[in-house]
Design a protein around this motif. Sequence first.
Motif, PDB file in Angstrom:
ATOM      1  N   GLN A 234       0.842  -1.196   0.000  1.00  0.00           N
ATOM      2  CA  GLN A 234       0.000   0.000   0.000  1.00  0.00           C
ATOM      3  C   GLN A 234       0.881   1.251   0.000  1.00  0.00           C
ATOM      4  O   GLN A 234       1.899   1.292   0.695  1.00  0.00           O
ATOM      5  CB  GLN A 234      -0.931   0.013   1.221  1.00  0.00           C
ATOM      6  N   ILE A 235       0.484   2.231  -0.803  1.00  0.00           N
ATOM      7  CA  ILE A 235       1.229   3.491  -0.836  1.00  0.00           C
ATOM      8  C   ILE A 235       0.257   4.668  -0.796  1.00  0.00           C
ATOM      9  O   ILE A 235      -0.897   4.550  -1.249  1.00  0.00           O
ATOM     10  CB  ILE A 235       2.125   3.598  -2.095  1.00  0.00           C
ATOM     11  N   TYR A 236       0.757   5.775  -0.244  1.00  0.00           N
ATOM     12  CA  TYR A 236       0.009   7.030  -0.217  1.00  0.00           C
ATOM     13  C   TYR A 236       0.791   8.048  -1.053  1.00  0.00           C
ATOM     14  O   TYR A 236       2.005   8.198  -0.882  1.00  0.00           O
ATOM     15  CB  TYR A 236      -0.177   7.533   1.209  1.00  0.00           C
ATOM     16  N   MET A 237       0.108   8.748  -1.933  1.00  0.00           N
ATOM     17  CA  MET A 237       0.758   9.683  -2.854  1.00  0.00           C
ATOM     18  C   MET A 237       0.000  11.000  -2.902  1.00  0.00           C
ATOM     19  O   MET A 237      -1.210  11.044  -2.682  1.00  0.00           O
ATOM     20  CB  MET A 237       0.800   9.092  -4.277  1.00  0.00           C
ATOM     21  N   VAL A 238       0.748  12.051  -3.243  1.00  0.00           N
ATOM     22  CA  VAL A 238       0.138  13.359  -3.456  1.00  0.00           C
ATOM     23  C   VAL A 238      -0.125  13.519  -4.945  1.00  0.00           C
ATOM     24  O   VAL A 238       0.693  13.101  -5.778  1.00  0.00           O
ATOM     25  CB  VAL A 238       1.060  14.489  -2.947  1.00  0.00           C
ATOM     26  N   LYS A 239      -1.233  14.090  -5.272  1.00  0.00           N
ATOM     27  CA  LYS A 239      -1.600  14.309  -6.667  1.00  0.00           C
ATOM     28  C   LYS A 239      -0.455  14.998  -7.417  1.00  0.00           C
ATOM     29  O   LYS A 239       0.127  15.968  -6.956  1.00  0.00           O
ATOM     30  CB  LYS A 239      -2.864  15.164  -6.728  1.00  0.00           C
ATOM     31  N   GLY A 240      -0.106  14.424  -8.584  1.00  0.00           N
ATOM     32  CA  GLY A 240       0.961  14.988  -9.398  1.00  0.00           C
ATOM     33  C   GLY A 240       2.315  14.347  -9.176  1.00  0.00           C
ATOM     34  O   GLY A 240       3.247  14.585  -9.954  1.00  0.00           O
ATOM     35  N   LYS A 241       2.467  13.493  -8.150  1.00  0.00           N
ATOM     36  CA  LYS A 241       3.735  12.838  -7.851  1.00  0.00           C
ATOM     37  C   LYS A 241       3.796  11.446  -8.480  1.00  0.00           C
ATOM     38  O   LYS A 241       2.788  10.876  -8.890  1.00  0.00           O
ATOM     39  CB  LYS A 241       3.944  12.734  -6.341  1.00  0.00           C
ATOM     40  N   SER A 242       5.027  10.880  -8.507  1.00  0.00           N
ATOM     41  CA  SER A 242       5.232   9.527  -9.046  1.00  0.00           C
ATOM     42  C   SER A 242       6.045   8.691  -8.063  1.00  0.00           C
ATOM     43  O   SER A 242       6.901   9.235  -7.346  1.00  0.00           O
ATOM     44  CB  SER A 242       5.956   9.575 -10.392  1.00  0.00           C
ATOM     45  N   VAL A 243       5.802   7.402  -8.034  1.00  0.00           N
ATOM     46  CA  VAL A 243       6.510   6.465  -7.156  1.00  0.00           C
ATOM     47  C   VAL A 243       6.800   5.193  -7.956  1.00  0.00           C
ATOM     48  O   VAL A 243       5.960   4.737  -8.746  1.00  0.00           O
ATOM     49  CB  VAL A 243       5.668   6.118  -5.904  1.00  0.00           C
ATOM     50  N   ASN A 244       7.975   4.601  -7.729  1.00  0.00           N
ATOM     51  CA  ASN A 244       8.339   3.342  -8.371  1.00  0.00           C
ATOM     52  C   ASN A 244       8.144   2.188  -7.395  1.00  0.00           C
ATOM     53  O   ASN A 244       8.533   2.293  -6.225  1.00  0.00           O
ATOM     54  CB  ASN A 244       9.799   3.365  -8.827  1.00  0.00           C
ATOM     55  N   VAL A 245       7.551   1.102  -7.879  1.00  0.00           N
ATOM     56  CA  VAL A 245       7.420  -0.124  -7.085  1.00  0.00           C
ATOM     57  C   VAL A 245       8.144  -1.239  -7.826  1.00  0.00           C
ATOM     58  O   VAL A 245       8.228  -1.238  -9.059  1.00  0.00           O
ATOM     59  CB  VAL A 245       5.942  -0.493  -6.841  1.00  0.00           C
ATOM     60  N   LYS A 246       8.665  -2.197  -7.067  1.00  0.00           N
ATOM     61  CA  LYS A 246       9.477  -3.272  -7.653  1.00  0.00           C
ATOM     62  C   LYS A 246       8.737  -4.601  -7.578  1.00  0.00           C
ATOM     63  O   LYS A 246       8.214  -4.980  -6.534  1.00  0.00           O
ATOM     64  CB  LYS A 246      10.805  -3.379  -6.915  1.00  0.00           C
ATOM     65  N   ALA A 247       8.718  -5.313  -8.715  1.00  0.00           N
ATOM     66  CA  ALA A 247       8.116  -6.650  -8.779  1.00  0.00           C
ATOM     67  C   ALA A 247       9.233  -7.685  -8.837  1.00  0.00           C
ATOM     68  O   ALA A 247      10.190  -7.541  -9.595  1.00  0.00           O
ATOM     69  CB  ALA A 247       7.228  -6.772 -10.004  1.00  0.00           C
ATOM     70  N   THR A 248       9.105  -8.733  -8.026  1.00  0.00           N
ATOM     71  CA  THR A 248      10.067  -9.837  -8.036  1.00  0.00           C
ATOM     72  C   THR A 248       9.334 -11.105  -8.479  1.00  0.00           C
ATOM     73  O   THR A 248       8.338 -11.502  -7.866  1.00  0.00           O
ATOM     74  CB  THR A 248      10.686 -10.060  -6.646  1.00  0.00           C
ATOM     75  N   VAL A 249       9.843 -11.723  -9.554  1.00  0.00           N
ATOM     76  CA  VAL A 249       9.208 -12.914 -10.109  1.00  0.00           C
ATOM     77  C   VAL A 249      10.075 -14.125  -9.807  1.00  0.00           C
ATOM     78  O   VAL A 249      11.298 -14.102 -10.005  1.00  0.00           O
ATOM     79  CB  VAL A 249       8.996 -12.780 -11.631  1.00  0.00           C
ATOM     80  N   THR A 250       9.445 -15.189  -9.325  1.00  0.00           N
ATOM     81  CA  THR A 250      10.125 -16.449  -9.028  1.00  0.00           C
ATOM     82  C   THR A 250       9.630 -17.533  -9.986  1.00  0.00           C
ATOM     83  O   THR A 250       8.438 -17.619 -10.230  1.00  0.00           O
ATOM     84  CB  THR A 250       9.850 -16.878  -7.576  1.00  0.00           C
ATOM     85  N   PRO A 251      10.539 -18.360 -10.561  1.00  0.00           N
ATOM     86  CA  PRO A 251      11.993 -18.374 -10.392  1.00  0.00           C
ATOM     87  C   PRO A 251      12.649 -17.262 -11.206  1.00  0.00           C
ATOM     88  O   PRO A 251      12.015 -16.657 -12.075  1.00  0.00           O
ATOM     89  CB  PRO A 251      12.383 -19.756 -10.932  1.00  0.00           C
ATOM     90  N   SER A 252      13.918 -17.054 -10.942  1.00  0.00           N
ATOM     91  CA  SER A 252      14.612 -15.941 -11.588  1.00  0.00           C
ATOM     92  C   SER A 252      14.787 -16.149 -13.088  1.00  0.00           C
ATOM     93  O   SER A 252      14.959 -15.178 -13.832  1.00  0.00           O
ATOM     94  CB  SER A 252      15.982 -15.734 -10.930  1.00  0.00           C
ATOM     95  N   ASP A 253      14.762 -17.418 -13.553  1.00  0.00           N
ATOM     96  CA  ASP A 253      14.950 -17.681 -14.982  1.00  0.00           C
ATOM     97  C   ASP A 253      13.622 -17.839 -15.720  1.00  0.00           C
ATOM     98  O   ASP A 253      13.577 -18.411 -16.808  1.00  0.00           O
ATOM     99  CB  ASP A 253      15.802 -18.936 -15.187  1.00  0.00           C
ATOM    100  N   THR A 254      12.548 -17.327 -15.144  1.00  0.00           N
ATOM    101  CA  THR A 254      11.241 -17.465 -15.787  1.00  0.00           C
ATOM    102  C   THR A 254      11.227 -16.795 -17.156  1.00  0.00           C
ATOM    103  O   THR A 254      11.908 -15.783 -17.384  1.00  0.00           O
ATOM    104  CB  THR A 254      10.130 -16.862 -14.908  1.00  0.00           C
ATOM    105  N   THR A 255      10.443 -17.368 -18.048  1.00  0.00           N
ATOM    106  CA  THR A 255      10.274 -16.777 -19.385  1.00  0.00           C
ATOM    107  C   THR A 255       9.028 -15.911 -19.453  1.00  0.00           C
ATOM    108  O   THR A 255       8.756 -15.301 -20.492  1.00  0.00           O
ATOM    109  CB  THR A 255      10.184 -17.884 -20.454  1.00  0.00           C
TER     110      THR A 255
END
Length: 570
Positions: free
Chosen positions: A419-440
């Motif tokens: 969950q994230i809270y943001m102010v209108k007009g701002k940007s935030v980066n989120v990171k996705a981790t996929v398992t396994p690391s060699d997935t196609t």
Amino acid sequence: MKKKFLSKKHMAVLLSAALAAGSLSFVPAEYEGLSMVHAQEESEETATPAFAEDNPTIMTSGDEGALKITGLEAGSTVTWTSDNKGVIDFVTEGAEEKQEEAEEATAETTVEAEATETTVKVKAGVAGKATITATVKEKAEAEAAQEQEGESTPLTCEITVNFKLEGVEEGNVNLDLKENKTAEIMVSGIAEGTELEWSSSLPAKEDPEKPDEEGEPEAPKAEDVATVTVEENNTTKATVTAVAVGEINVTVAVKEEAEEVQSDEAQTESWKQQTFTVKVTEGQTEDPTPEQPGPEQPTPEQPAPEQPAPEQPKPEQPGGDTGTNTPAAVSGITLSQTEISLNKGKTAVLTATVAPENAADKTVIWSSSNEKVATVSDGTVTAVSKGTATVTAKAGDKTATCTVTVKVPASKVTLNTKQIYMVKGKSVNVKATVTPSDTTDRTSWSTSNKKVATVKNGKISAKKTGKATVTVKAGSKKATVKVNVVSKAKKATKVTLNKKKATLKVKKTLSLKTTLKPSSSTDTLKWTSSNKKVAKVDKFGTVTAVKKGKATITVKTSSGKKATCKITVK
């Protein structure tokens, strides 16, 4: 205390008994003739409510039918109950709205005037068993009896619903080696999440082959007649491919948990498995040359004509006999599939057909262009790792190929925050981790409300105040983060890390997670390392050990609050 009233029928019984015993010598006017009526009724066979003999006991998913009860009195009502709505449901107006969330299904019918039976429509759902209970209530025979309306013992019956096999006609699948070599079989009518197991076998022989002097002959296999290939991650679909003329049985069964597997003596319930027959034929062949009529036979009166002298054998031509049975050179080779896609660790069977039929040597040599991706042995292809390989089958100087693509499906997707809270007009980066690391499987991003927040490759941009859900998906797996866009910024009063110290080996990683107070803070985060040569950290808090030593990882909020974690690399 409730008063009890006797019906005319019951009163007649009592009066008849009293008269027979001599305890009464008269009959009141209002009961005159009742004893005679009772005697007549006793001589007639009394109808008993019961399920009709032709009621369905076995149905196929999606079918509709009707249940009937006979031997009822006009005006009676019947309350029907199914203990498993998913298997058997009633087709009545309004029933679905009332019972939408219930596991049981109910319905009620009334016996019409001058009728002795009633029916209810049912529909077969998913495979399984359901018990139908019918409770009969007779119509009160007198106004005073309304408080004690009669209710008979409930009637019950069991209905079995089998899953549906699409592509199977009357229990058979017919394949032609020359025309339709494959058939797709689909299973419908099973509960969500149910896995199926497919197996094949040769029909049992009444008189099995006897062993020769050297021992038992090698037993034929079902795969020699037809192969059954099940789709990856979808056991409700299978492809049957013809290999040679013959017949096999294919069984589709519901996969059970280990603790539920029955003993050898126990019989599998019919709804849990079905078997059909695959018949492979050689197809239509050209009609042989019509037999030429022989010489005309003489009539009994006429002497037989002189027979010509037998033809002298011709000298053998160079190259030997050229008859149809003479072994010939290989003219071609084909494979059952030219392209296949497999998940890592899975297998598929390729079938090679050598031409002509009377080829002198039908030996097939198999090879793979990249055994690190896929290997092959006697036509069985095994997926080793992601990539593409070419499987080649060679007979004589002829070859055929199949392109094999190996995929590695995602087993899990996670995000660095929920969950994230943001102010209108701002940007935030989120990171996705996929398992396994060699997935196609590649990641794809989406938002539930583009007017509130948009997303591209993990970068979330706040558009206007409101709420939205951002989803990242890889293959069949997904993860979500709730986005709250507010009009004013809210500073963090404190930030903490899930670890204050940690030990890592070189090249290993660690994901540090933060907690802001208040949780609705709109602060952004910045990560730094005191010694990047020992341990480095990315903008999402993932620490990577570089070499032996010590380093301090610091996270700082945009309002100035800090937290640290001491890293030791060994």
